[in-house]
Design an enzyme around this catalytic site. Structure first.
Site, PDB file in Angstrom:
ATOM      1  CG  ASN A   1     -30.072 -10.400  35.072  1.00  0.00           C
ATOM      2  OD1 ASN A   1     -29.924  -9.518  35.927  1.00  0.00           O
ATOM      3  ND2 ASN A   1     -30.604 -10.127  33.896  1.00  0.00           N
TER       4      ASN A   1
ATOM      5  CG  ASP B   1     -30.759  -2.067  31.312  1.00  0.00           C
ATOM      6  OD1 ASP B   1     -29.956  -3.011  31.157  1.00  0.00           O
ATOM      7  OD2 ASP B   1     -31.824  -1.968  30.661  1.00  0.00           O
TER       8      ASP B   1
HETATM    9  C1  IPE Z   1     -32.705  -5.467  34.806  1.00  0.00           C
HETATM   10  O1  IPE Z   1     -32.047  -5.323  33.599  1.00  0.00           O
HETATM   11  C2  IPE Z   1     -31.832  -6.193  35.797  1.00  0.00           C
HETATM   12  C3  IPE Z   1     -30.675  -5.471  36.290  1.00  0.00           C
HETATM   13  C4  IPE Z   1     -30.346  -4.236  35.997  1.00  0.00           C
HETATM   14  C5  IPE Z   1     -29.853  -6.213  37.217  1.00  0.00           C
HETATM   15  P1  IPE Z   1     -32.206  -6.389  32.402  1.00  0.00           P
HETATM   16  O2  IPE Z   1     -31.306  -5.918  31.331  1.00  0.00           O
HETATM   17  O3  IPE Z   1     -31.989  -7.761  32.918  1.00  0.00           O
HETATM   18  O4  IPE Z   1     -33.727  -6.219  32.011  1.00  0.00           O
HETATM   19  P2  IPE Z   1     -34.462  -6.527  30.641  1.00  0.00           P
HETATM   20  O5  IPE Z   1     -34.122  -7.931  30.261  1.00  0.00           O
HETATM   21  O6  IPE Z   1     -33.935  -5.557  29.646  1.00  0.00           O
HETATM   22  O7  IPE Z   1     -35.905  -6.317  30.927  1.00  0.00           O
HETATM   23  C1  IPE Z   2     -27.220  -4.271  33.318  1.00  0.00           C
HETATM   24  O1  IPE Z   2     -26.665  -4.205  32.057  1.00  0.00           O
HETATM   25  C2  IPE Z   2     -26.459  -5.166  34.266  1.00  0.00           C
HETATM   26  C3  IPE Z   2     -27.103  -6.438  34.565  1.00  0.00           C
HETATM   27  C4  IPE Z   2     -28.261  -6.853  34.136  1.00  0.00           C
HETATM   28  C5  IPE Z   2     -26.359  -7.332  35.431  1.00  0.00           C
HETATM   29  P1  IPE Z   2     -27.044  -5.278  30.963  1.00  0.00           P
HETATM   30  O2  IPE Z   2     -26.121  -6.431  31.083  1.00  0.00           O
HETATM   31  O3  IPE Z   2     -28.480  -5.599  31.020  1.00  0.00           O
HETATM   32  O4  IPE Z   2     -26.709  -4.474  29.630  1.00  0.00           O
HETATM   33  P2  IPE Z   2     -27.598  -4.399  28.323  1.00  0.00           P
HETATM   34  O5  IPE Z   2     -28.973  -3.994  28.747  1.00  0.00           O
HETATM   35  O6  IPE Z   2     -27.580  -5.756  27.709  1.00  0.00           O
HETATM   36  O7  IPE Z   2     -26.940  -3.361  27.488  1.00  0.00           O
HETATM   37 MG    MG Z   3     -30.148  -4.827  30.176  1.00  0.00          MG
END
Ligand code: IPE
Ligand code: IPE
Ligand code: MG
Length: 238
Positions: free
Chosen positions: A63, A15
């Protein structure tokens, strides 16, 4: 390092890619691109440590709610990685598996994933489990459907009467994969986000404040060191 207790299975919620990019005034997708490099480094580090299963949360069912541009980029990044990393997977003897649903993925991506899992199926060094279009609740629902599928009402009743957690394990996407010993989440967020709900019931958690693209091999070793110090009791006394 010598005395580290090495987890058999590490699962990671990668994340913070977007925030990593935002901090640098770059588009979010640049964070994903850099995050892919981190994934490769962490996979190699796990392999060197002797970890047998590494699960990476690459894309959640939730996502899809993101802007189309970002979703398309992530899908392309995956497709590209499958092609460009094949030599690496062979060289390092990495077996690739996926968990999650193929629903909504392009035919081309599905074909490429199938091909990669097939081409790497005899690799023994480490199992890389990619959680793609994965959601824990949906996985549990799908498992119940699998359990009932093709059976008569009497057979379903019998299966349910005899059901134990160990038997249910066999219906999950992760059938045959041991539960994660250690779950790591980067970027300081302390939530599950629908990741491995069933499987992580007794996993140890380590949250790193670093954004995923900044996470290093040393950070991984630190997390394993923290895990080594934990006293896992599983509800008993020790
Ligand atoms: C979880 O991260 C999904 C992945 C790392 C693929 P998100 O960024 O989607 O989760 P939330 O929305 O912060 O809970
Ligand atoms: C995790 O990073 C990757 C995926 C969920 C695919 P994020 O895209 O959630 O990055 P933040 O949490 O918005 O910084
Ligand atoms: Mg995230």
């Amino acid at each position: 390092m010598k005395d580290l207790k090495i987890p058999q299975h590490i699962a990671i919620v990668m994340d913070g890619n977007g925030r990593w990019a935002g901090k640098r005034h770059l588009p979010r997708i640049m964070g994903h691109r850099k995050g892919k490099e981190t994934a490769r480094q962490v996979t190699s580090a796990c392999s060197e440590l002797g970890v047998k299963f590494l699960t990476l949360f690459a894309f959640s069912r939730e996502n899809w709610k993101r802007p189309k541009l970002e979703v398309n980029f992530l899908m392309k990044l995956l497709e590209h990685a499958i092609d460009s990393e094949l030599e690496y997977l062979k060289r390092e003897e990495i077996r690739v598996m996926t968990i999650g649903s193929s629903e909504g993925l392009s035919e081309r991506l599905i074909r490429k994933i199938r091909r990669t899992t097939e081409l790497t199926k005899d690799h023994k060094r480490i199992n890389l489990v990619v959680a793609l279009n994965y959601g824990g609740r949906q996985e549990i629902i799908n498992s119940i459907r699998r359990l009932a599928s093709g059976k008569s009402p009497e057979d379903i009743q019998q299966t349910i009467d005899a059901l134990t957690p160990e038997v249910f394990d066999g219906y999950l996407d992760t059938a045959g994969i041991p539960d994660p010993d250690l779950v790591i989440r980067t970027s300081g967020e302390m939530r599950l986000s629908n990741f491995l709900l069933w499987q992580s019931s007794y996993s140890e958690w380590v949250v790193s404040p670093k954004f995923w693209p900044d996470f290093t091999r040393e950070d991984l070793i630190d997390a394993v060191a923290e895990y080594s110090e934990r006293n896992r009791r599983y509800g008993g006394l020790r």
